[in-house]
Scaffold this motif. Structure first.
Motif, PDB file in Angstrom:
ATOM      1  N   ALA A 215      51.282  51.408  73.010  1.00 27.08           N
ATOM      2  CA  ALA A 215      50.585  52.555  72.415  1.00 27.08           C
ATOM      3  C   ALA A 215      49.821  53.293  73.499  1.00 27.08           C
ATOM      4  N   CYS A 216      49.605  54.568  73.267  1.00 26.70           N
ATOM      5  CA  CYS A 216      48.766  55.367  74.162  1.00 26.70           C
ATOM      6  C   CYS A 216      48.022  56.394  73.320  1.00 26.70           C
ATOM      7  N   ARG A 217      46.978  56.955  73.900  1.00 28.21           N
ATOM      8  CA  ARG A 217      46.228  58.003  73.221  1.00 28.21           C
ATOM      9  C   ARG A 217      46.462  59.324  73.948  1.00 28.21           C
ATOM     10  N   ILE A 218      46.644  60.374  73.167  1.00 24.99           N
ATOM     11  CA  ILE A 218      46.866  61.707  73.710  1.00 24.99           C
ATOM     12  C   ILE A 218      45.818  62.631  73.111  1.00 24.99           C
ATOM     13  N   GLY A 219      45.107  63.339  73.964  1.00 23.16           N
ATOM     14  CA  GLY A 219      44.062  64.233  73.495  1.00 23.16           C
ATOM     15  C   GLY A 219      44.619  65.366  72.649  1.00 23.16           C
ATOM     16  N   VAL A 220      43.931  65.678  71.563  1.00 19.99           N
ATOM     17  CA  VAL A 220      44.264  66.820  70.707  1.00 19.99           C
ATOM     18  C   VAL A 220      43.011  67.687  70.669  1.00 19.99           C
ATOM     19  N   GLU A 221      42.987  68.682  71.527  1.00 22.57           N
ATOM     20  CA  GLU A 221      41.756  69.408  71.789  1.00 22.57           C
ATOM     21  C   GLU A 221      41.623  70.654  70.912  1.00 22.57           C
ATOM     22  N   PRO A 222      40.393  71.013  70.547  1.00 25.75           N
ATOM     23  CA  PRO A 222      40.184  72.283  69.853  1.00 25.75           C
ATOM     24  C   PRO A 222      40.430  73.450  70.808  1.00 25.75           C
ATOM     25  N   PRO A 223      40.698  74.649  70.327  1.00 29.63           N
ATOM     26  CA  PRO A 223      40.746  74.994  68.901  1.00 29.63           C
ATOM     27  C   PRO A 223      42.117  74.714  68.293  1.00 29.63           C
ATOM     28  N   TYR A 224      42.209  74.839  66.994  1.00 31.29           N
ATOM     29  CA  TYR A 224      43.457  74.679  66.240  1.00 31.29           C
ATOM     30  C   TYR A 224      44.028  73.280  66.398  1.00 31.29           C
ATOM     31  N   GLU A 225      43.126  72.298  66.431  1.00 29.51           N
ATOM     32  CA  GLU A 225      43.570  70.935  66.681  1.00 29.51           C
ATOM     33  C   GLU A 225      44.436  70.377  65.565  1.00 29.51           C
ATOM     34  N   GLN A 226      44.271  70.860  64.340  1.00 24.63           N
ATOM     35  CA  GLN A 226      45.101  70.331  63.262  1.00 24.63           C
ATOM     36  C   GLN A 226      46.569  70.702  63.473  1.00 24.63           C
ATOM     37  N   ALA A 227      46.830  71.955  63.827  1.00 27.04           N
ATOM     38  CA  ALA A 227      48.208  72.364  64.110  1.00 27.04           C
ATOM     39  C   ALA A 227      48.761  71.624  65.328  1.00 27.04           C
ATOM     40  N   LYS A 228      47.922  71.398  66.329  1.00 31.14           N
ATOM     41  CA  LYS A 228      48.376  70.658  67.514  1.00 31.14           C
ATOM     42  C   LYS A 228      48.710  69.216  67.165  1.00 31.14           C
ATOM     43  N   ALA A 229      47.920  68.618  66.259  1.00 31.66           N
ATOM     44  CA  ALA A 229      48.212  67.252  65.833  1.00 31.66           C
ATOM     45  C   ALA A 229      49.543  67.185  65.092  1.00 31.66           C
ATOM     46  N   VAL A 230      49.845  68.217  64.312  1.00 36.38           N
ATOM     47  CA  VAL A 230      51.136  68.267  63.620  1.00 36.38           C
ATOM     48  C   VAL A 230      52.276  68.354  64.629  1.00 36.38           C
ATOM     49  N   LEU A 231      52.104  69.164  65.671  1.00 40.22           N
ATOM     50  CA  LEU A 231      53.129  69.267  66.710  1.00 40.22           C
ATOM     51  C   LEU A 231      53.338  67.926  67.401  1.00 40.22           C
ATOM     52  N   LEU A 232      52.247  67.247  67.737  1.00 41.74           N
ATOM     53  CA  LEU A 232      52.370  65.945  68.390  1.00 41.74           C
ATOM     54  C   LEU A 232      53.056  64.943  67.471  1.00 41.74           C
TER      55      LEU A 232
END
Length: 394
Positions: A215-232
């Motif tokens: 496992a690894c962690r990948i930063g999901v930074e603002p702004p629009y972090e919810q859409a970025k999380a969906v992309l990831l």
């Protein structure tokens, strides 16, 4: 009877300052503690030592260097980020070897020493950082099933030529101003990723000690972090991984096998760069047409991009697996021909690891997606960045 004189130990300046400042969040106690430290230069070494202890405690709580820098940057200022980076570097010689990802995070720490101003301001910044470190929650450990020997073996192995080619292709895709060229470069990168993943799966299946998911962690930074999380999440799913988003702490944990984790990190980073460049071009076009763009436009753009890219990625991955299975079926019989059972077994292992790490998860609805023009532009941008399946290998 003889008299015994017992000497009472006086708390050090550092102990008194930390006792004053760390367990109370008011500015008054912070100022009092900073004044104590500023008046006693001999306390500097002890203050640094306590900082290294806080860092070591964070590691025991499941944090990693990139996580620590991310949360400090999110909650405090640049001076605190540099102070944290200095503490992490100072603690590194005392840590056990933790694998190639950890080493890469140490290499990526912000460069340069923190600016040294007056003693009071410096002490205040240090105490503000320590307040944050003291309150860090426990995180899910990422290396629970990865023995140190495996990590060391990976450290000693140079990066594969395939990964080097993938990095180069994605860098070119990010740099070009021509959508068609970015599409072709990204498509070729995905073709190589699919083959890299399939080859790694087959090699592991034939090994005496097959790999286990990590496992690894990948930063999901603002702004629009919810859409970025969906992309990831879409990138992870298309590469045989699973992602869990931690919104309050600004990252997603991605679970999968090593080759697939590497693919997810590379592709997500590149698609995010391409998406933001495409969004900037789309906004310029909208402004030229006399329409003012808003935060809702950008949120809708990125949400549509993530949705469309996920659809394309899944189709590309399914085509790659089908083609590889057909190649194996037409080749010599043997263990390598069992591609689909191997992939199914690995998927089950990833799911098991995810459920052990995160026994309770929730789903959330994507918010703020109400701009029709933003959705249309984001969909078109994802189409231009689509990733098709790889061509037949010669």
């Amino acid at each position: 009877m003889p008299w015994h004189h017992r000497r009472v130990s006086t708390p050090s300046t550092v102990e008194r300052a930390l006792r004053t400042a760390l367990y109370d969040t008011t500015d008054a106690t912070l100022d009092t503690a900073a004044s104590l430290l500023a008046a006693d230069p001999a306390a500097d070494a002890g203050l640094d030592a306590r900082g290294r202890e806080f860092v070591a405690t964070a590691w025991r709580r499941g944090w990693q260097p990139a996580d620590l820098v991310r949360i400090v940057r999110r909650e405090l200022d640049d001076v605190h980020v540099r102070l944290a980076a200095a503490l992490i570097r100072a603690q590194a010689p005392h840590d056990r070897p933790r694998g190639h990802r950890w080493a890469a995070q140490l290499d990526a720490l912000p460069a340069g020493a923190p600016p040294r101003t007056d003693r009071f301001s410096h002490a205040t910044a240090v105490l503000e950082l320590y307040r944050l470190l003291l309150r860090l929650p426990d995180l899910e450990p990422l290396d629970a099933s990865a023995p140190d020997t495996s990590a060391g073996a990976r450290d000693a192995r140079p990066e594969s030529r395939t990964l080097g080619r993938i990095r180069a292709l994605l860098a070119k895709a990010e740099a070009t101003a021509y959508p068609e060229e970015a599409e072709a470069l990204s498509a070729k990168a995905q073709e190589l990723m699919a083959r890299y993943s399939i080859d790694a799966a087959l090699l592991s299946a034939r090994a005496a000690a097959p790999d286990a998911p990590g496992a690894c962690r990948i930063g999901v930074e603002p702004p629009y972090e919810q859409a970025k999380a969906v992309l990831l999440d879409a990138v992870a799913a298309a590469n045989h991984c699973r992602a869990v988003w931690n919104e309050p702490l600004g990252f997603s944990t991605v679970v999968g096998f090593e080759a697939d984790l590497e693919a997810v990190e590379l592709l997500y980073t590149s698609l995010l760069v391409q998406a933001e460049a495409a969004m900037t071009r789309a906004e310029a076009g909208q402004r030229a047409g006399g329409r003012k763009r808003t935060k809702t436009f950008r949120q809708s753009f990125l949400a549509a991009y993530a949705h469309r890219a996920g659809t394309r990625l899944r189709a590309a991955e399914q085509a790659a697996v089908k083609e590889a299975a057909e190649e194996q079926a037409s080749g010599p019989a043997g263990p390598a021909a069992d591609l689909l059972p191997v992939l199914a077994s690995r998927e089950a292992a990833v799911t098991d690891r995810l459920e052990r790490m995160f026994p309770e998860t929730t789903t959330t609805r994507l918010r703020g997606v109400s701009d029709e023009a933003g959705w249309a532009e984001g969909t078109r941008a994802a189409d231009r960045a689509r990733l098709r399946s790889r061509p037949p290998l010669p």
